[in-house]
Design a protein around this motif. Structure first.
Motif, PDB file in Angstrom:
ATOM      1  N   PRO A   8       0.151   1.663   9.037  1.00  0.00           N
ATOM      2  CA  PRO A   8       1.589   1.026   8.189  1.00  0.00           C
ATOM      3  C   PRO A   8       1.243   1.309   6.873  1.00  0.00           C
ATOM      4  N   VAL A  10       2.467  -0.153   3.009  1.00  0.00           N
ATOM      5  CA  VAL A  10       2.674  -1.094   2.464  1.00  0.00           C
ATOM      6  C   VAL A  10       3.698  -1.458   1.137  1.00  0.00           C
ATOM      7  N   ARG A  11       4.610  -1.493   1.212  1.00  0.00           N
ATOM      8  CA  ARG A  11       5.322  -1.459  -0.337  1.00  0.00           C
ATOM      9  C   ARG A  11       5.799  -2.181  -1.605  1.00  0.00           C
ATOM     10  N   PRO A  12       6.213  -2.813  -2.632  1.00  0.00           N
ATOM     11  CA  PRO A  12       5.943  -3.710  -2.813  1.00  0.00           C
ATOM     12  C   PRO A  12       7.936  -4.857  -2.994  1.00  0.00           C
ATOM     13  N   ARG A  13       7.672  -5.681  -3.164  1.00  0.00           N
ATOM     14  CA  ARG A  13       8.760  -5.773  -2.438  1.00  0.00           C
ATOM     15  C   ARG A  13       9.402  -6.785  -4.040  1.00  0.00           C
TER      16      ARG A  13
ATOM     17  N   ILE B  13      -1.848   0.957   3.942  1.00  0.00           N
ATOM     18  CA  ILE B  13      -2.072   2.179   2.965  1.00  0.00           C
ATOM     19  C   ILE B  13      -0.595   0.628   1.640  1.00  0.00           C
ATOM     20  N   PHE B  14      -1.556   0.751   0.802  1.00  0.00           N
ATOM     21  CA  PHE B  14      -0.459   0.210  -0.282  1.00  0.00           C
ATOM     22  C   PHE B  14       0.199   1.314  -1.283  1.00  0.00           C
ATOM     23  N   ASP B  15       1.434   0.889  -1.025  1.00  0.00           N
ATOM     24  CA  ASP B  15       2.243   2.694  -2.890  1.00  0.00           C
ATOM     25  C   ASP B  15       2.703   1.418  -2.762  1.00  0.00           C
ATOM     26  N   GLY B  16       1.861   1.745  -3.983  1.00  0.00           N
ATOM     27  CA  GLY B  16       2.664   1.279  -5.576  1.00  0.00           C
ATOM     28  C   GLY B  16       2.665  -0.392  -5.425  1.00  0.00           C
ATOM     29  N   LEU B  17       2.237  -0.942  -4.809  1.00  0.00           N
ATOM     30  CA  LEU B  17       1.776  -2.825  -4.817  1.00  0.00           C
ATOM     31  C   LEU B  17       0.327  -3.069  -5.141  1.00  0.00           C
ATOM     32  N   GLY B  56       3.756 -13.244  -4.558  1.00  0.00           N
ATOM     33  CA  GLY B  56       4.280 -11.449  -4.202  1.00  0.00           C
ATOM     34  C   GLY B  56       3.321 -10.598  -3.767  1.00  0.00           C
ATOM     35  N   ALA B  60       5.319  -9.295   0.354  1.00  0.00           N
ATOM     36  CA  ALA B  60       5.471  -8.472   0.678  1.00  0.00           C
ATOM     37  C   ALA B  60       5.277  -7.922   1.361  1.00  0.00           C
ATOM     38  N   VAL B  61       3.842  -7.898   1.555  1.00  0.00           N
ATOM     39  CA  VAL B  61       2.647  -7.945   2.898  1.00  0.00           C
ATOM     40  C   VAL B  61       3.219  -8.502   4.117  1.00  0.00           C
TER      41      VAL B  61
END
Lengths: 72, 221
Positions: A8, A10-13, B13-17, B56, B60-61
């Protein structure tokens, strides 16, 4: 070996809406972040004689901040 | 030093976080659960923005994968120390994660003002009896205010708990409150119902948030 392509992502929210909303609601969120949620036994790595310095420092730092939010 | 944010069921996978102070986020395999962490040279200063940044990451997660939120301030020396700390709790953590996955938390609180209307005890302590009577009057006034707030809260929320998977009442420092565990898909309807209930009252509505109150297993305890 894990297939990274299937993991999965996870992108910023945006921050929780209440973090930018009513101040009282922000205080409730802060209460949850520092008083609730899982505690993992053994997380008191910065402790001396049974006093949790991490949490103790947190309390001291947060009290004026949350009070100032309420007063705004 | 490892800062712990939450547990998830599988690596992500963290994309931009990013984590506190812009640190890279990572997951550490702890057996039945995986820890969401960031690494730091020293303990992060526990200021309000850091706490909100922690929140935050958790939000997000949790909005994207099943998540068990961890309280701000969980620090571990290294990966081995974290794994050792999780140790035998991993199965229980996985169970709790399953219990709260797909849910968000709301709160409705009846604020209790500080007892400024009652004369405080003399600053110098006064005579013993006057001091004790002053303290007693303050405590009685605060208890009465809390009882009134609790009644106000119960009258207002009515059967709202029927729209939640779980509800728990806590007599918090800012007044009595009820936290609701609500399926994510029903959050908009719950938001509308809560807003209707609290409109025109002094009740405070918060959420939707990650289910912090319900993550620890016994939220009323």
């Amino acid at each position: 070996m894990t297939d990274a392509g299937r993991l999965p992502v996870v992108r910023p929210r945006a921050r929780p809406a209440t973090a930018q909303g009513p101040h009282d609601s922000l205080v409730d969120l802060l209460d949850r972040l520092i008083d609730r949620g899982v505690i993992i036994q053994g997380d008191l790595v910065l402790a001396v004689a049974g006093v949790d310095l991490v949490h103790l420092g947190l309390r001291i730092a947060l009290t004026p901040a949350t009070e100032s939010i309420r007063q705004q | 030093m490892i800062h712990l944010y939450a547990f998830v069921a599988e690596p992500v996978i963290f994309d931009g976080l990013h984590g506190l102070d812009g640190a890279e986020l990572d997951t550490i395999d702890c057996g039945a659960v995986h820890a969401v962490v960031s690494r730091h040279e020293q303990a992060v200063s526990p200021e309000r923005d850091a706490v909100l940044d922690h929140g935050g990451v958790v939000e997000a997660v949790s909005s994207q994968v099943p998540t068990l939120p961890v309280r701000f301030g969980s620090l571990h020396a290294d990966t081995a120390a974290l794994r050792a700390a999780v140790g035998e709790q991993q199965a229980e953590l996985a169970d709790r994660m399953q219990a709260v996955a797909g849910h968000v938390e709301f709160v409705i609180r009846a604020p209790v003002e500080q007892m400024a209307t009652v004369a405080p005890p003399p600053a110098d302590g006064g005579r013993g009896r006057a001091y004790l009577e002053g303290r007693l009057a303050m405590e009685r006034a605060e208890r009465a205010a809390r009882d009134a707030a609790k009644a106000r809260l119960h009258d207002a929320v009515g059967t709202l708990a029927e729209q939640a998977a779980q509800a728990v009442e806590v007599d918090g420092p800012r007044g009595p409150e009820i936290s609701y565990l609500v399926p994510t898909g029903e959050a908009p309807a719950f938001t509308a119902a809560a807003a209707t209930i609290c409109d025109g009252t002094d009740l405070v509505v918060g959420g939707p948030w990650a289910p912090y109150t319900f993550a620890a297993g016994d939220p009323g305890g």
